[in-house]
Design an enzyme around this catalytic site. Sequence first.
Site, PDB file in Angstrom:
ATOM      1  N   HIS A 219       0.815  -1.212   0.000  1.00 30.50           N
ATOM      2  CA  HIS A 219       0.000   0.000   0.000  1.00 30.50           C
ATOM      3  C   HIS A 219       0.851   1.266   0.000  1.00 30.50           C
ATOM      4  O   HIS A 219       0.384   2.332  -0.388  1.00 30.50           O
ATOM      5  CB  HIS A 219      -0.910   0.037   1.229  1.00 30.50           C
TER       6      HIS A 219
ATOM      7  N   HIS B  87       5.951   6.532   6.722  1.00 30.16           N
ATOM      8  CA  HIS B  87       5.498   6.054   5.416  1.00 30.16           C
ATOM      9  C   HIS B  87       4.993   7.236   4.596  1.00 30.16           C
ATOM     10  O   HIS B  87       4.816   8.337   5.124  1.00 30.16           O
ATOM     11  CB  HIS B  87       4.398   4.992   5.578  1.00 30.16           C
TER      12      HIS B  87
ATOM     13  N   HIS C 155       2.502   8.929   1.192  1.00 33.51           N
ATOM     14  CA  HIS C 155       1.308   8.910   0.344  1.00 33.51           C
ATOM     15  C   HIS C 155       1.596   9.844  -0.827  1.00 33.51           C
ATOM     16  O   HIS C 155       2.081  10.961  -0.631  1.00 33.51           O
ATOM     17  CB  HIS C 155       0.089   9.385   1.117  1.00 33.51           C
TER      18      HIS C 155
ATOM     19  N   GLU D  99      -2.500  13.415   1.455  1.00 40.00           N
ATOM     20  CA  GLU D  99      -3.781  13.042   2.045  1.00 40.00           C
ATOM     21  C   GLU D  99      -4.496  14.268   2.593  1.00 40.00           C
ATOM     22  O   GLU D  99      -5.654  14.536   2.256  1.00 40.00           O
ATOM     23  CB  GLU D  99      -3.569  12.001   3.139  1.00 40.00           C
TER      24      GLU D  99
ATOM     25  N   HIS E  62       4.169  10.612   6.825  1.00 40.81           N
ATOM     26  CA  HIS E  62       3.652  10.504   8.185  1.00 40.81           C
ATOM     27  C   HIS E  62       4.694   9.808   9.060  1.00 40.81           C
ATOM     28  O   HIS E  62       5.047   8.657   8.792  1.00 40.81           O
ATOM     29  CB  HIS E  62       2.353   9.693   8.213  1.00 40.81           C
TER      30      HIS E  62
ATOM     31  N   THR F 241      -5.152   6.863   8.679  1.00 43.17           N
ATOM     32  CA  THR F 241      -5.753   7.126   7.365  1.00 43.17           C
ATOM     33  C   THR F 241      -5.880   5.874   6.510  1.00 43.17           C
ATOM     34  O   THR F 241      -6.182   5.949   5.322  1.00 43.17           O
ATOM     35  CB  THR F 241      -4.946   8.191   6.591  1.00 43.17           C
ATOM     36  N   THR F 242      -5.619   4.706   7.110  1.00 38.49           N
ATOM     37  CA  THR F 242      -5.862   3.415   6.457  1.00 38.49           C
ATOM     38  C   THR F 242      -6.580   2.524   7.467  1.00 38.49           C
ATOM     39  O   THR F 242      -6.470   2.741   8.682  1.00 38.49           O
ATOM     40  CB  THR F 242      -4.552   2.730   6.019  1.00 38.49           C
TER      41      THR F 242
END
Length: 309
Positions: A91, A118, A120, A130, A143, A227-228
């Site tokens: 992901h 990680h 995004h 995000e 993040h 957020t996941t």
Amino acid sequence: MQRLLMFTLLASSLLWTVCTGADWCYQSQFTCDHQCNAPEKWSHANGNCAGTRQSPINVVTRKTVKDERLTPFKFSNYQEIFRGTIKNNGHSVQVTVPDHRTISGGGLPDSYKAVQFHFHWGINGGPGSEHTIDGEQYPMEVHIVHMKSHYTDLKRALADEEGVAVLGFFYEASNSGNRKYDPLINALRSIKTPNANTTLVSGISLAQLIPSEQNMTNYYRYKGSLTTPDCSQAVIWTLFENPIPLSTDQLQAFAELKFHDGKPMVDTFRPVQPLNGRQVYRSGSAVILASAVLLVAAMATALGLSQPN
């Protein structure tokens, strides 16, 4: 007519059953060939994702409230070099961080230790963050995930509504490469496929990835979630105002990774979620200064228009 309506509803239900599954995915992954729950259906994968304090959000700067408690952070051992594991987890890109790097101050209720960070991103430097600021979506967002220092694992921390603190930083496209990111960007070549991992051989520090401490005094704060999935509502969010520069090539390197189905790993962001009455706070005076600049410009324009020709 009633039979036709019932048939249409049944057909729609069957189509949805065929085109969904138990796994969650980003919208860029969703097809009927890849059965997964896209962001609007993440609550099917985990009920927490339908909560009222979800992340990310759009920060409307004029509606933020200045909070004097949001003082500068204290970073401990952020300068230390470590050789963590960088992984394509299917992901995102995630890097494990040794747990003696901590943050405190900044209005946080406790000391928090870093666990992992990680990213995004979008498509080749396109919109991909995000969180958004006044509707602006940056090319990428990192993040840095922390948990309260006395917890031994993230699962326990997520059971505490203030157990996790995440520092979020935005990225902007630059004409030149950011050499501090070379160890990270170079490692991406070795983890293009899901579950691939490698060690950051030359090492890296958290401090080299983020702005200098004097450039981290302006930030936004709110309470939200992961957020996941499982979207646990246990996160104190801090979003820093000053973006980090990366070249277009560096940003594009993230989009060369692959999802589980072999598709390019792009648009790895959850859409912004409703505030549901939450207040977003700000530190510093950046928003006020920006408003003052706009006011002066407006006054200058008005004065110019009032001058005789």
